[in-house]
Write a protein that holds these residues in place. Structure first.
Motif, PDB file in Angstrom:
ATOM      1  N   UNK A  58       0.834  -1.197   0.000  1.00 60.26           N
ATOM      2  CA  UNK A  58       0.000   0.000   0.000  1.00 60.26           C
ATOM      3  C   UNK A  58       0.866   1.243   0.000  1.00 60.26           C
ATOM      4  N   UNK A  59       0.587   2.139  -0.923  1.00 64.01           N
ATOM      5  CA  UNK A  59       1.352   3.368  -1.021  1.00 64.01           C
ATOM      6  C   UNK A  59       0.453   4.574  -0.822  1.00 64.01           C
ATOM      7  N   UNK A  60       0.967   5.562  -0.080  1.00 64.65           N
ATOM      8  CA  UNK A  60       0.267   6.833   0.087  1.00 64.65           C
ATOM      9  C   UNK A  60       1.260   7.981  -0.017  1.00 64.65           C
ATOM     10  N   UNK A  66       9.203  20.106   1.343  1.00 66.30           N
ATOM     11  CA  UNK A  66       9.629  18.801   1.849  1.00 66.30           C
ATOM     12  C   UNK A  66       8.383  17.943   1.996  1.00 66.30           C
ATOM     13  N   UNK A  67       8.404  16.781   1.391  1.00 61.96           N
ATOM     14  CA  UNK A  67       7.280  15.860   1.463  1.00 61.96           C
ATOM     15  C   UNK A  67       7.819  14.444   1.600  1.00 61.96           C
ATOM     16  N   UNK A  68       6.912  13.504   1.877  1.00 63.35           N
ATOM     17  CA  UNK A  68       7.307  12.103   1.983  1.00 63.35           C
ATOM     18  C   UNK A  68       6.301  11.201   1.291  1.00 63.35           C
ATOM     19  N   UNK A  69       6.815  10.142   0.701  1.00 65.04           N
ATOM     20  CA  UNK A  69       5.989   9.055   0.187  1.00 65.04           C
ATOM     21  C   UNK A  69       6.091   7.901   1.173  1.00 65.04           C
ATOM     22  N   UNK A  70       4.959   7.223   1.371  1.00 64.54           N
ATOM     23  CA  UNK A  70       4.934   6.141   2.351  1.00 64.54           C
ATOM     24  C   UNK A  70       4.498   4.837   1.699  1.00 64.54           C
ATOM     25  N   UNK A  71       5.034   3.754   2.233  1.00 62.08           N
ATOM     26  CA  UNK A  71       4.744   2.423   1.711  1.00 62.08           C
ATOM     27  C   UNK A  71       4.626   1.456   2.879  1.00 62.08           C
ATOM     28  N   UNK A  78      11.746  19.671 -11.433  1.00 65.78           N
ATOM     29  CA  UNK A  78      10.620  19.235 -12.278  1.00 65.78           C
ATOM     30  C   UNK A  78      10.876  17.892 -12.973  1.00 65.78           C
ATOM     31  N   UNK A  79      12.124  17.604 -13.306  1.00 67.56           N
ATOM     32  CA  UNK A  79      12.414  16.333 -13.979  1.00 67.56           C
ATOM     33  C   UNK A  79      12.274  15.126 -13.053  1.00 67.56           C
ATOM     34  N   UNK A  80      12.072  15.369 -11.763  1.00 66.63           N
ATOM     35  CA  UNK A  80      11.815  14.279 -10.824  1.00 66.63           C
ATOM     36  C   UNK A  80      10.348  13.841 -10.844  1.00 66.63           C
ATOM     37  N   UNK A  81       9.530  14.553 -11.582  1.00 66.53           N
ATOM     38  CA  UNK A  81       8.127  14.163 -11.713  1.00 66.53           C
ATOM     39  C   UNK A  81       8.054  12.785 -12.363  1.00 66.53           C
ATOM     40  N   UNK A  82       7.356  11.859 -11.699  1.00 69.66           N
ATOM     41  CA  UNK A  82       7.327  10.472 -12.168  1.00 69.66           C
ATOM     42  C   UNK A  82       6.362   9.682 -11.294  1.00 69.66           C
ATOM     43  N   UNK A  83       6.200   8.424 -11.646  1.00 69.95           N
ATOM     44  CA  UNK A  83       5.485   7.469 -10.802  1.00 69.95           C
ATOM     45  C   UNK A  83       6.525   6.766  -9.930  1.00 69.95           C
ATOM     46  N   UNK A  84       6.319   6.784  -8.617  1.00 69.40           N
ATOM     47  CA  UNK A  84       7.236   6.129  -7.703  1.00 69.40           C
ATOM     48  C   UNK A  84       6.565   4.863  -7.181  1.00 69.40           C
ATOM     49  N   UNK A  85       7.214   3.743  -7.469  1.00 69.13           N
ATOM     50  CA  UNK A  85       6.671   2.435  -7.125  1.00 69.13           C
ATOM     51  C   UNK A  85       7.433   1.834  -5.956  1.00 69.13           C
ATOM     52  N   UNK A 110       0.651   0.191  -5.884  1.00 67.28           N
ATOM     53  CA  UNK A 110      -0.035   0.896  -6.963  1.00 67.28           C
ATOM     54  C   UNK A 110       0.703   2.145  -7.411  1.00 67.28           C
ATOM     55  N   UNK A 111       1.682   2.571  -6.645  1.00 66.23           N
ATOM     56  CA  UNK A 111       2.466   3.730  -7.039  1.00 66.23           C
ATOM     57  C   UNK A 111       1.946   5.045  -6.497  1.00 66.23           C
ATOM     58  N   UNK A 112       2.843   6.004  -6.433  1.00 65.85           N
ATOM     59  CA  UNK A 112       2.508   7.383  -6.069  1.00 65.85           C
ATOM     60  C   UNK A 112       2.935   8.283  -7.205  1.00 65.85           C
TER      61      UNK A 112
END
Lengths: 114, 117
Positions: free
Chosen positions: A5-7, A18-23, A83-90, A107-109
């Protein structure tokens, strides 16, 4: 249904944010991964954690900072992105008990850097 | 280093027909694993099938089967009785085994498959 599960599912951030992706996974897996996928391209490995220790860093810029608080959780801290870091992070996980482990993805962020 | 080649960028087939996706790879390893993953428009990467190189028998999962030719370094995916839900990007992937999960997937560039009603 995915057991990884990703959020959040979508994130828009400015270059100074500053932000974080969680898994999170509850399959008892001991290896966790971050992959980055640009549009119309295959995923590319960024980091691997094995038994909560960082074991592989694919020369990722320091503006990406991974963290594995415990065997079920994996975070990716983001700071001063471009901006080039824009992507889907799995996020993905595998058993890591021996070798030849199947890797299961979340499902990716979707990340957009503005 | 390993490379994976998918020579068919796009394919389309009528619903209920059979379609075969091609994949070749290059490696000097003798022990390795091969996978097919599908990525529908939702973007989740879903495992379709897995093949161990030491097994001569081709893997099958319901309507999905592979033709694994180790000497030729070929690993094609056959989808039988194709369904609309099979519409997706399909990635072939190679993995060299390492202990304790330190394993990397090397992906091909993908084949976009469209199932036509």
């Amino acid at each position: 249904d995915t057991e990884v599960t990703q959020t959040p599912k979508h994130l828009v951030m400015g270059m100074t944010n500053k932000k974080s992706l969680k898994c999170e996974q509850h399959m008892g897996h001991r290896a966790m991964y971050w992959y980055k996928q640009k549009a119309k391209k295959p995923p590319e490995l960024m980091f691997v954690y094995s038994y909560e220790k960082l074991s592989i860093n694919e020369s990722v810029p320091s503006r990406f900072s991974p963290e594995c608080p415990n065997s079920s959780l994996l975070n990716l801290h983001l700071h001063a992105l471009q901006p080039e870091d824009s992507a889907l992070y799995l996020c993905a996980s595998s058993q890591a008990q021996s070798s030849g482990n199947t890797i299961y993805f979340g499902e990716g962020s979707w990340l957009t850097v503005v | 280093a390993q490379t994976v080649t998918q020579s068919q960028p796009e394919m389309s087939v009528q619903e209920a027909e059979t379609v075969t996706l091609s994949c070749t790879y290059d490696t000097s390893e003798n022990n390795y694993y091969l996978f097919w993953y599908k990525q529908p428009p939702s973007r989740q990467m879903i495992l379709v099938i897995r093949q161990e190189a030491y097994k001569q028998q081709n893997a099958t999962e319901n309507r999905f089967s592979v033709n694994f030719q180790k000497a030729a370094k070929s690993f094609s995916l056959k989808i039988s009785d194709s369904q609309l839900g099979d519409t997706a990007m399909y990635f072939c992937a190679f993995m060299k085994p390492f202990l304790f999960g330190n394993e990397k997937l090397t992906f091909g560039t993908g084949t976009r498959l469209t199932i036509i009603p």
